[in-house]
Design a protein around this motif. Sequence first.
Motif, short mmCIF file in Angstrom:
data_model
loop_
_atom_site.label_atom_id
_atom_site.label_comp_id
_atom_site.label_asym_id
_atom_site.label_seq_id
_atom_site.Cartn_x
_atom_site.Cartn_y
_atom_site.Cartn_z
N LEU A 205 0.91 -1.18 -0.11
CA LEU A 205 0.17 -0.07 -0.25
C LEU A 205 0.84 1.21 0.12
O LEU A 205 1.93 1.44 0.66
CB LEU A 205 -1.01 -0.05 1.24
CG LEU A 205 -2.14 -0.98 1.22
CD1 LEU A 205 -2.88 -0.83 2.48
CD2 LEU A 205 -2.91 -0.98 0.13
N VAL A 206 0.36 2.23 -0.95
CA VAL A 206 1.12 3.62 -0.88
C VAL A 206 0.16 4.70 -0.22
O VAL A 206 -1.02 4.83 -0.53
CB VAL A 206 1.34 3.87 -2.25
CG1 VAL A 206 2.24 5.41 -2.03
CG2 VAL A 206 2.40 2.95 -3.04
N GLY A 207 0.90 5.30 0.80
CA GLY A 207 -0.10 6.53 1.47
C GLY A 207 0.50 7.66 1.16
O GLY A 207 1.87 7.98 1.32
N ILE A 208 -0.29 8.66 0.94
CA ILE A 208 0.41 10.06 0.49
C ILE A 208 -0.50 11.08 1.43
O ILE A 208 -1.54 11.17 1.38
CB ILE A 208 0.23 10.60 -1.24
CG1 ILE A 208 0.93 9.41 -1.94
CG2 ILE A 208 0.74 11.92 -1.38
CD1 ILE A 208 0.86 9.62 -3.52
N THR B 144 4.12 13.97 1.53
CA THR B 144 4.81 12.72 2.58
C THR B 144 4.33 11.58 2.07
O THR B 144 2.84 11.13 1.98
CB THR B 144 4.48 13.03 3.95
OG1 THR B 144 4.97 14.44 4.39
CG2 THR B 144 5.27 11.98 4.89
N LEU B 145 5.37 10.58 1.45
CA LEU B 145 4.92 9.41 1.28
C LEU B 145 5.29 8.24 1.89
O LEU B 145 6.61 8.04 2.34
CB LEU B 145 5.79 9.46 -0.36
CG LEU B 145 5.36 7.87 -1.19
CD1 LEU B 145 3.91 7.60 -1.50
CD2 LEU B 145 6.27 8.00 -2.51
N ALA B 146 4.48 7.11 2.05
CA ALA B 146 4.95 6.03 2.88
C ALA B 146 4.48 4.65 2.05
O ALA B 146 3.11 4.74 1.63
CB ALA B 146 4.23 6.12 4.28
N VAL B 147 5.23 3.90 2.08
CA VAL B 147 5.12 2.78 1.33
C VAL B 147 5.07 1.48 2.43
O VAL B 147 6.17 1.42 2.94
CB VAL B 147 6.08 2.36 0.18
CG1 VAL B 147 5.86 1.05 -0.34
CG2 VAL B 147 6.15 3.42 -0.90
N VAL B 148 4.11 0.73 2.29
CA VAL B 148 4.05 -0.48 3.34
C VAL B 148 3.73 -1.96 2.68
O VAL B 148 2.90 -1.79 1.92
CB VAL B 148 2.77 -0.03 4.60
CG1 VAL B 148 3.01 -1.25 5.33
CG2 VAL B 148 3.03 1.35 5.03
N PRO C 144 7.63 -0.71 6.98
CA PRO C 144 7.74 0.36 5.91
C PRO C 144 9.06 0.09 5.07
O PRO C 144 10.04 -0.35 5.67
CB PRO C 144 7.91 1.88 6.69
CG PRO C 144 7.32 1.73 7.85
CD PRO C 144 7.43 0.17 8.48
N GLU C 145 9.07 0.53 3.80
CA GLU C 145 9.93 0.22 2.79
C GLU C 145 10.89 1.47 2.78
O GLU C 145 10.20 2.56 2.59
CB GLU C 145 9.55 -0.50 1.40
CG GLU C 145 8.92 -1.76 1.68
CD GLU C 145 8.65 -2.44 0.07
OE1 GLU C 145 8.79 -3.87 0.20
OE2 GLU C 145 8.35 -1.78 -0.45
#
Length: 425
Positions: A401-404, A413-417, A424-425
């Motif tokens: 999943l990608v959260g912005i 702010t970008l978070a890749v899980v 997180p990656e």
Amino acid sequence: MATKGQTPTSIVKELCEPLKTDPRFIGQPGRFYASAIALVNYIYKSWFALMKRSQFQLEGKNRWLEMLNSDVELVESSGVSLDSLRTKAAEILVQFAPLNTAETESTNGKKAKKRKKSQNSDSDRNLSKNLFETYRNTEDNLTRCAISYLLKNGCKINEKEEDAKKFAQRRRKLEIQIERLREQLETRIPKGRDLTATKWLESIVVATHNVPTNEAEAKSWQDSLLRQSSKVPFPVAYESNEDMTWFKNQFGRICVKFNGLSEHSFQVYCDSRQLHWFQRFLEDQQIKKNSKNQHSSSLFTLRSGRIAWQEEEGKGDPWNINRLTLYCSVDTRLWTTEGTNQVREEKAEEIAKIITNTKAKGDLNEKQQAHIKRKNSTLDRINNPFPRPTKPLYNGQSHILVGISLGLEKPATLAVVRFVQSKPE
């Protein structure tokens, strides 16, 4: 209108009709009026959605305010001692114990430690939800008081004596939130752009020649004076991709004409990263024209467009200082053969369903038969493919999943899980 969450299109259309004979707007293309009507409907639709959310929040906070009582008030209302109230609350907790307790306890190792925090938070949310539902559905006063006690203490038994001052602050904070939501629902009405600064000048006259009767009126004057309205008109929407005609001029530059403004042609100036899109818009129309309309515009890569003014700084007439910008909406699936086939199948299925439902009515009149004929013709054109480059469809990975998060201080702010790894990656 408020309960339905939208304004009837006819109302806005009727209000717009007199403008066609207004000396200020005579000679405007019909597309401008259609765009204005659609834009007003869009604005109010989004406004009603926001108001609906605020109304739900207000109702929820009002219900919580009714439930939020001090220990002294709960004891007085229930008619039992505080210890008895705690005992009843403990019984309710046992009754609503998580059903997955055994499953949680059987999980061990690192996986259990990583999931422990999220499982606890989910369990607390489910418990709170169940308690609220039980409170609404029960008439037993003692049960209601015990549930109120649990909810205000985070679904736990609080053995300490309640701090009256902190509780009063907590209750007052909730009351302030309710007051603000009420103000939003009463005063936040969509406002048009003050292009001529008329409203601002009127506010200046009112504020300089009158004394506010109360703080609310003074604040409304201040808000009017400090409000910064855009100085350019709203965009003109072209919701049909055939409202725009693409061609190349004698210099080989891509140009476009708009429905209602056909006497004017506009050259496209863009970065090389966007050029291939405009080339595709031109190719799609040329292919459809050369095939004598044997292709369907419903498979054009371009879906819609919008002309807008971009504000620039400088002195002079606004139409000389500001510049026009064209915003285009595209369906990226229609760039490739594989994506186009996917869209074609969806549209063909939708059309086939319409035809089937219409035929099922039986004894069709001439209008219904003509409708079916048009749909069959559209179906034939959809099945005539456009030449497209080939590229395999992207297959997403459901465990990633990608959260912005977008904000003022930090634009993005970008978070890749990755859920397989649970980190997180």
